[in-house]
Design a protein around this motif. Structure first.
Motif, mmCIF file in Angstrom:
data_model
loop_
_atom_site.group_PDB
_atom_site.id
_atom_site.type_symbol
_atom_site.label_atom_id
_atom_site.label_comp_id
_atom_site.label_asym_id
_atom_site.label_seq_id
_atom_site.Cartn_x
_atom_site.Cartn_y
_atom_site.Cartn_z
ATOM 1 N N ARG A 29 -4.354 5.096 -10.326
ATOM 2 C CA ARG A 29 -3.489 5.066 -9.149
ATOM 3 C C ARG A 29 -3.645 6.395 -8.439
ATOM 4 O O ARG A 29 -3.686 7.438 -9.087
ATOM 5 N N PHE A 30 -3.721 6.349 -7.130
ATOM 6 C CA PHE A 30 -3.881 7.549 -6.311
ATOM 7 C C PHE A 30 -5.150 8.322 -6.705
ATOM 8 O O PHE A 30 -5.192 9.538 -6.598
ATOM 9 N N TYR A 37 -2.330 -0.622 -4.838
ATOM 10 C CA TYR A 37 -3.731 -0.323 -4.573
ATOM 11 C C TYR A 37 -4.233 0.677 -5.611
ATOM 12 O O TYR A 37 -3.609 1.706 -5.822
ATOM 13 N N TYR A 38 -5.368 0.347 -6.236
ATOM 14 C CA TYR A 38 -5.895 1.136 -7.341
ATOM 15 C C TYR A 38 -7.389 1.351 -7.156
ATOM 16 O O TYR A 38 -8.038 0.663 -6.385
ATOM 17 N N ASN A 68 0.860 -1.177 0.000
ATOM 18 C CA ASN A 68 0.000 0.000 0.000
ATOM 19 C C ASN A 68 0.894 1.224 0.000
ATOM 20 O O ASN A 68 1.788 1.298 0.827
ATOM 21 N N PRO A 69 0.768 2.173 -0.884
ATOM 22 C CA PRO A 69 -0.256 2.334 -1.910
ATOM 23 C C PRO A 69 0.166 1.873 -3.301
ATOM 24 O O PRO A 69 -0.589 2.031 -4.240
ATOM 25 N N GLU A 70 1.361 1.288 -3.467
ATOM 26 C CA GLU A 70 1.862 0.960 -4.803
ATOM 27 C C GLU A 70 0.959 0.021 -5.597
ATOM 28 O O GLU A 70 0.822 0.154 -6.799
#
Length: 168
Positions: free
Chosen positions: A136-137, A118-119, A114-116
């Motif tokens: 992303r983000f 997580y979408y 997280n956050p790499e």
């Protein structure tokens, strides 16, 4: 004889039209809603039986323009996929991206961070085409797909996607 042809055409035509109806935004949202994994003790079990699984033999997920996602029913996994990229939805329109190798002992899985990994996704319609954007983000589009077909069998739902572009 001509009456039989006319009757045949009148019954066949609506069936052909129905078979060519494209998946709707509502259909995809319903599939995503049913794919959300329930947390146990505040944790997710990854990958889940509800994950969308993509074949990744020879890195096909990253190379091919047309992808097939399999969402298994009845708590089963898609047994014929050795190398898998999966989308695991942990809440509405939010997913974790994962990669697994299942046919070698021991099976391996890249751990999500997280956050790499997580979408979020956005499902929308443009000019009668249903689209899925992976962000992303919550703002940067990483991947974008046109949903071509959704088909169901007793064992799984198959979602056919065509990549619009790849932001990677």
């Amino acid at each position: 004889m001509n009456n039989y042809k006319l009757i045949y055409i009148l019954f066949l035509f609506p069936i052909c039209l129905f078979a060519q109806i494209k998946p709707t935004k509502y259909t995809l949202q319903k599939i995503v809603k049913n794919s959300v994994v329930e947390m146990k003790n505040g944790k997710l079990s990854l990958p889940s039986n509800k994950s969308w699984e993509f074949n990744n033999i020879d890195s096909l997920y990253f190379k091919k323009d047309t992808l097939n996602a399999f969402v298994c029913k009845k708590g089963t996994k898609h047994k014929s996929l050795c190398e898998v990229v999966d989308w695991t939805f942990y809440r509405k329109n939010a997913l974790i991206f994962g990669q697994s190798s299942n046919c070698k002992e021991p099976p391996t899985r890249k751990v999500s961070r997280n956050p790499e990994d997580y979408y979020t996704i956005t499902i929308y319609t443009v000019e009668n085409e249903t689209m899925i954007d992976v962000l992303r983000f919550d703002k940067m589009i990483v991947e974008s797909f046109i949903v071509i077909e959704v088909s169901e069998t007793e064992d799984y739902t198959e979602i056919k996607l065509v990549r619009r572009f790849n932001g990677n």
